[in-house]
Design a protein around this motif. Structure first.
Motif, mmCIF file in Angstrom:
data_model
loop_
_atom_site.group_PDB
_atom_site.id
_atom_site.type_symbol
_atom_site.label_atom_id
_atom_site.label_comp_id
_atom_site.label_asym_id
_atom_site.label_seq_id
_atom_site.Cartn_x
_atom_site.Cartn_y
_atom_site.Cartn_z
ATOM 1 N N ALA A 35 0.827 -1.215 0.000
ATOM 2 C CA ALA A 35 0.000 0.000 0.000
ATOM 3 C C ALA A 35 0.856 1.256 0.000
ATOM 4 O O ALA A 35 1.895 1.318 0.657
ATOM 5 N N THR A 39 -3.445 1.409 5.723
ATOM 6 C CA THR A 39 -4.446 0.342 5.648
ATOM 7 C C THR A 39 -5.151 0.264 6.989
ATOM 8 O O THR A 39 -4.487 0.210 8.024
ATOM 9 N N TYR A 197 -9.300 -6.741 -1.520
ATOM 10 C CA TYR A 197 -8.390 -5.814 -0.827
ATOM 11 C C TYR A 197 -7.466 -5.137 -1.841
ATOM 12 O O TYR A 197 -7.284 -3.913 -1.813
ATOM 13 N N ALA A 200 -9.364 -2.596 -3.730
ATOM 14 C CA ALA A 200 -9.681 -1.428 -2.897
ATOM 15 C C ALA A 200 -8.462 -0.521 -2.790
ATOM 16 O O ALA A 200 -8.572 0.692 -2.617
ATOM 17 N N MET A 201 -7.286 -1.123 -2.935
ATOM 18 C CA MET A 201 -6.030 -0.381 -2.831
ATOM 19 C C MET A 201 -5.662 0.278 -4.168
ATOM 20 O O MET A 201 -4.728 1.054 -4.259
ATOM 21 N N SER A 223 -4.777 4.912 0.224
ATOM 22 C CA SER A 223 -5.101 4.305 1.507
ATOM 23 C C SER A 223 -6.340 3.431 1.339
ATOM 24 O O SER A 223 -7.098 3.608 0.392
ATOM 25 N N VAL A 224 -6.518 2.530 2.252
ATOM 26 C CA VAL A 224 -7.649 1.624 2.118
ATOM 27 C C VAL A 224 -8.201 1.222 3.478
ATOM 28 O O VAL A 224 -7.443 1.064 4.440
ATOM 29 N N PHE A 226 -10.773 -1.753 4.998
ATOM 30 C CA PHE A 226 -11.287 -3.034 4.503
ATOM 31 C C PHE A 226 -11.782 -3.878 5.663
ATOM 32 O O PHE A 226 -11.166 -3.893 6.734
#
Ligand code: EPZ
Length: 418
Positions: A35, A39, A197, A200-201, A223-224, A226
């Motif tokens: 990332a 996260t 994931y 989403a990243m 940023s993510v 989850f």
């Protein structure tokens, strides 16, 4: 050392929330080194294996903080690409850092992973896939050195749908130039979680849940936040516990579709199972019947991880059940211990034949591995008197506060450590 004491004979009643999935969390923790921002993970179970992954992240230079079931990781300060042997040995999933570090740093230096001793558990498929992506992989004096100036997307055909090899390949491929296609990929729900994931990243991955996964060349961006999916094996274990002990329990935040093969056999054995979208009810009078033959297979087949706990539930079922284990060579390690309770189990190669007995009697047992240990607790719930399970810490690797979960449902279970 943990000691689990179970006094059998209590039926289970009530409802409980299913913990987040261990096997979805661990590859996502490895992936978090990719990332470019922060996260935040919700519903992460508090387990020994998760602690081990956090120690690896901190060793690499990442910030990794835990607050209840939430985790916060910031990998921007990562400074190492090497994981020391003691951290690698703590669990099997440490090997997934190989693909992640290769993608992030262009190199990874680690040793073979630890984990439950279920058989040989080689990592040849992982290494072959990384080489096909253009990495140089050298195994030298107990160390694995991977290096790649540039990873190049390609078609990778896995001869067996290995969960770990699929995850490692997805992570390394996310930093490759050009598209990667994994054919013969594992189809487990945890692979879908990893895909979700990564997407989403900011990566572009599709096909997880099928045998063909495509990773397009677009690296992570931001940023993510989850949420980890419910743990299908923890849910299956509780369903088996209720089936064996009798009673009626409601499993909240469960995903019944993820362990429908286990539920199928519990129904065959005589339980009532009512499934809704995110919860299910298991009702059992504790008098089960044998279910014929169960064969463990890669997802969507019957999961090897649920084999020991279903075996434990069927020890008193009327008739003969056969279980054929096809995933691991050594996944009947619980059998000699279960026999100490009076179970009749005959082993022939990779098949176990369980002849239901009228009574089990409490005894002193030793947890052999994570799911084998859980199976001993499930069997203990139905045994007369007290069962004590001596456990090096296997059960806490995969089940969050299992003593409290079972006690809240009315079981008499105590965990003490020394
Ligand atoms: C994952 O292990 C799970 N672990 C295991 O759960 C689970 O039992 C297993 O998948 C199968 O479902 C995690 O997700 C952390 P595999 P993994 O690679 O990735 C052989 C639990 O109790 N193989 O699909 O290690 C291997 O020896 C744990 O929670 C090779 O031959 O499983 C095994 O026989 C235990 N070469 C079979 O494939 C390889 O390079 C399945 O292994 C890789 C695997």
């Amino acid at each position: 050392m943990d000691f689990w004491t179970v006094r059998g004979g209590k039926k289970l009643y009530g409802s409980c929330r299913i913990q987040g999935s261990k096997n979805a969390s661990l590859p996502i923790l490895a992936a978090s080194v990719l990332a470019c921002g922060e996260t935040e993970l919700d519903c992460v179970p508090r387990l020994r294996d998760i602690d081990a992954a956090l120690r690896i992240l901190r060793h690499l230079g990442c910030r990794a903080e835990q607050d209840g079931n939430s985790l916060y990781i910031d990998a921007r300060g990562l400074v190492h690409s090497c994981i020391p042997e003691d951290l690698m040995h703590e669990m099997r999933s440490s090997v997934i850092f190989m693909g992640a570090l290769l993608a992030r740093c262009g190199e990874a230096r680690l040793s073979p992973p630890g984990g439950c001793r279920l058989g040989k558990r080689p990592i040849d498929l992982h290494l072959k896939a990384l080489r096909q992506l253009g990495a140089e992989v050298e195994e030298r004096g107990g160390e694995i050195l991977c290096r790649a100036e540039k990873l190049r997307g390609t078609v990778i055909r896995l001869p067996f749908p290995s969960v770990g090899a699929t995850e490692n390949t997805m992570l390394a491929a996310s930093a490759a130039e050009g598209e990667t296609v994994i054919e013969g990929a594992a189809r487990e729900p945890e692979i879908e979680a990893l895909q979700d994931y990564l997407n989403a990243m900011g990566c572009r991955v599709c096909g997880a849940g099928t045998g063909r996964i495509v990773i397009e060349p677009r690296g992570p961006r931001g940023s993510v936040r989850f949420r980890i999916q419910p743990d299908r094996i923890a849910a299956a274990t509780l369903a088996c516990a209720c089936a064996a002990a009798g009673g009626e329990i409601e499993l909240l935040d469960a995903e019944p579709a993820h362990f429908s093969t286990v539920l199928h056999f519990l129904k065959e054995a005589g339980c009532d199972i009512i499934t809704k979208q995110c919860c299910l009810t298991v009702r059992s009078d504790g008098r089960l019947r044998a279910v014929g033959t169960i064969t463990t297979e890669p997802y969507p087949g019957f999961p090897t991880d649920a084999q020991p706990v279903l075996m434990a539930a069927l020890l008193r079922a009327e008739g003969v059940t056969r279980i054929r284990e096809t995933i691991f060579e050594n996944r009947f390690r619980q059998v000699p211990e279960l026999r100490k309770l009076g179970a009749e189990i005959r082993l022939e190669g990779q098949t176990a034949e369980i002849r239901g007995v009228a009574h089990l009697t409490g005894a002193e047992l030793e947890a052999t591995d994570l799911r084998g240990g859980a199976a001993m607790l499930v069997a203990g719930l139905t045994a007369e008197g007290e069962t004590r399970v001596r456990d090096e810490g296997h059960i806490a690797r995969g089940y969050e506060r299992f003593d409290r979960v079972l006690s809240a449902l009315g079981a008499e279970v105590r965990r003490t450590d020394s």
